[in-house]
Motif scaffolding. Structure first.
Motif, PDB file in Angstrom:
ATOM      1  N   UNK A  95      24.059  -1.831 -12.963  1.00 31.60           N
ATOM      2  CA  UNK A  95      22.614  -2.076 -12.909  1.00 31.60           C
ATOM      3  C   UNK A  95      21.865  -0.825 -12.476  1.00 31.60           C
ATOM      4  N   UNK A  96      22.499  -0.052 -11.599  1.00 32.82           N
ATOM      5  CA  UNK A  96      21.837   1.139 -11.073  1.00 32.82           C
ATOM      6  C   UNK A  96      21.824   2.293 -12.077  1.00 32.82           C
ATOM      7  N   UNK A  97      22.791   2.336 -12.957  1.00 38.14           N
ATOM      8  CA  UNK A  97      22.884   3.426 -13.947  1.00 38.14           C
ATOM      9  C   UNK A  97      22.680   2.820 -15.330  1.00 38.14           C
ATOM     10  N   UNK A  98      21.578   3.133 -15.938  1.00 34.39           N
ATOM     11  CA  UNK A  98      21.235   2.554 -17.241  1.00 34.39           C
ATOM     12  C   UNK A  98      22.262   2.946 -18.295  1.00 34.39           C
ATOM     13  N   UNK A  99      22.697   1.951 -19.086  1.00 36.27           N
ATOM     14  CA  UNK A  99      23.661   2.157 -20.184  1.00 36.27           C
ATOM     15  C   UNK A  99      24.964   2.777 -19.686  1.00 36.27           C
ATOM     16  N   UNK A 100      25.315   2.498 -18.428  1.00 34.33           N
ATOM     17  CA  UNK A 100      26.531   3.068 -17.866  1.00 34.33           C
ATOM     18  C   UNK A 100      27.710   2.110 -17.909  1.00 34.33           C
ATOM     19  N   UNK A 101      28.909   2.684 -17.816  1.00 37.37           N
ATOM     20  CA  UNK A 101      30.154   1.917 -17.759  1.00 37.37           C
ATOM     21  C   UNK A 101      30.927   2.350 -16.521  1.00 37.37           C
ATOM     22  N   UNK A 102      31.435   1.390 -15.779  1.00 40.92           N
ATOM     23  CA  UNK A 102      32.192   1.703 -14.561  1.00 40.92           C
ATOM     24  C   UNK A 102      33.490   2.398 -14.943  1.00 40.92           C
ATOM     25  N   UNK A 103      33.727   3.541 -14.312  1.00 38.43           N
ATOM     26  CA  UNK A 103      34.993   4.251 -14.542  1.00 38.43           C
ATOM     27  C   UNK A 103      35.923   4.138 -13.339  1.00 38.43           C
ATOM     28  N   UNK A 104      35.374   3.842 -12.158  1.00 41.39           N
ATOM     29  CA  UNK A 104      36.242   3.629 -10.994  1.00 41.39           C
ATOM     30  C   UNK A 104      35.488   2.887  -9.900  1.00 41.39           C
ATOM     31  N   UNK A 105      36.247   2.077  -9.158  1.00 40.08           N
ATOM     32  CA  UNK A 105      35.754   1.378  -7.967  1.00 40.08           C
ATOM     33  C   UNK A 105      36.845   1.525  -6.915  1.00 40.08           C
ATOM     34  N   UNK A 106      36.454   2.026  -5.747  1.00 41.95           N
ATOM     35  CA  UNK A 106      37.457   2.271  -4.705  1.00 41.95           C
ATOM     36  C   UNK A 106      36.937   1.823  -3.355  1.00 41.95           C
ATOM     37  N   UNK A 107      37.801   1.119  -2.607  1.00 44.16           N
ATOM     38  CA  UNK A 107      37.452   0.714  -1.252  1.00 44.16           C
ATOM     39  C   UNK A 107      37.435   1.944  -0.353  1.00 44.16           C
ATOM     40  N   UNK A 108      36.287   2.180   0.293  1.00 40.88           N
ATOM     41  CA  UNK A 108      36.116   3.355   1.153  1.00 40.88           C
ATOM     42  C   UNK A 108      35.493   2.936   2.474  1.00 40.88           C
ATOM     43  N   UNK A 109      36.257   3.008   3.558  1.00 41.73           N
ATOM     44  CA  UNK A 109      35.724   2.667   4.869  1.00 41.73           C
ATOM     45  C   UNK A 109      35.196   1.246   4.894  1.00 41.73           C
TER      46      UNK A 109
END
Length: 221
Positions: A95-109
């Motif tokens: 939603x935050x990046x128009x026309x974007x695709x998630x390339x990574x999600x990582x648990x951080x802190x």
């Protein structure tokens, strides 16, 4: 005419007996007071002085089985909740990046780091809180050279997105909680690579990003 005194005495005697009889009968009639019944005893209905109060069913202590059921409910599998948060962080990134695709999600802190790529090869990074519903910082553009941009373009064209990858992992590892999920290239193929916690095990998983095949699922040393 002479009347015999003896003859007069006999009727008089009978009359006296008859009168006495009627007098006695009258005395034994309804004027005699009725007998009063004895008072009913109440000792049978009174509780003993030292009787202990009984416990009401509604206030009885919970049984062991009820306590066990409550404990099981409280300790429901964490996989669904953990992956739901990861998925929420991914949705927020797109939603935050128009026309974007998630390339990574990582648990951080105490939150998540999300990377989003676009068809032109650019990459944006943002940090999301622990609920996956609020942006803490970003999005900010990550510097990318020509090689990085080429890879990002391939990632943006992957047939399976991060949601499909999580679904494939959950189908393979029922109680798996995904801690990190990212696209990578391996032997000319685009892969979703994941670090997964399953009980006491730490597993590394690869899912083909084009057809959803489970390429590898191994326990980390």
């Amino acid at each position: 005419m002479k009347i015999s005194i003896a003859a007069l005495k006999k009727p008089l005697a009978l009359s006296a007996v008859t009168a006495l009889t009627f007098a006695l009968v009258g005395c034994s009639g309804s004027d005699e007071p009725a007998a009063v019944p004895p008072a009913a005893s109440t000792s049978a209905s009174a509780p003993p002085a030292d009787a202990s109060p009984t416990t009401s069913p509604s206030t009885a202590a919970p049984s062991a089985s009820a306590s066990a059921s409550a404990s099981e409910s409280a300790s429901a599998p964490a996989a669904a909740a953990g992956n739901d948060v990861l998925l929420a962080a991914g949705r927020l990134g797109t939603r935050e990046v128009s026309a974007g695709s998630v390339s990574s999600i990582e648990s951080e802190g105490n939150g998540w780091e999300v990377h989003v790529v676009t068809a032109n090869g650019k990459e944006q990074q943002l940090r999301v809180d622990a609920t996956g519903k609020r942006v803490v910082s970003g999005p900010t553009e990550d510097p990318a050279d020509a090689e990085d941009r080429a890879e990002n373009q391939q990632y943006a064209q992957a047939d399976l997105d991060y949601r499909d990858a999580v679904k494939a992992i959950e189908g393979e590892i029922a109680d798996g909680v995904v801690k990190e999920l990212s696209l990578d290239r391996d032997n000319g193929r685009t892969m979703w690579e994941a670090d997964v916690t399953a009980g006491s095990e730490q597993r590394s998983v690869q899912v083909d990003a084009d057809n959803g095949d489970m390429v590898s699922n191994r326990i980390d040393d």
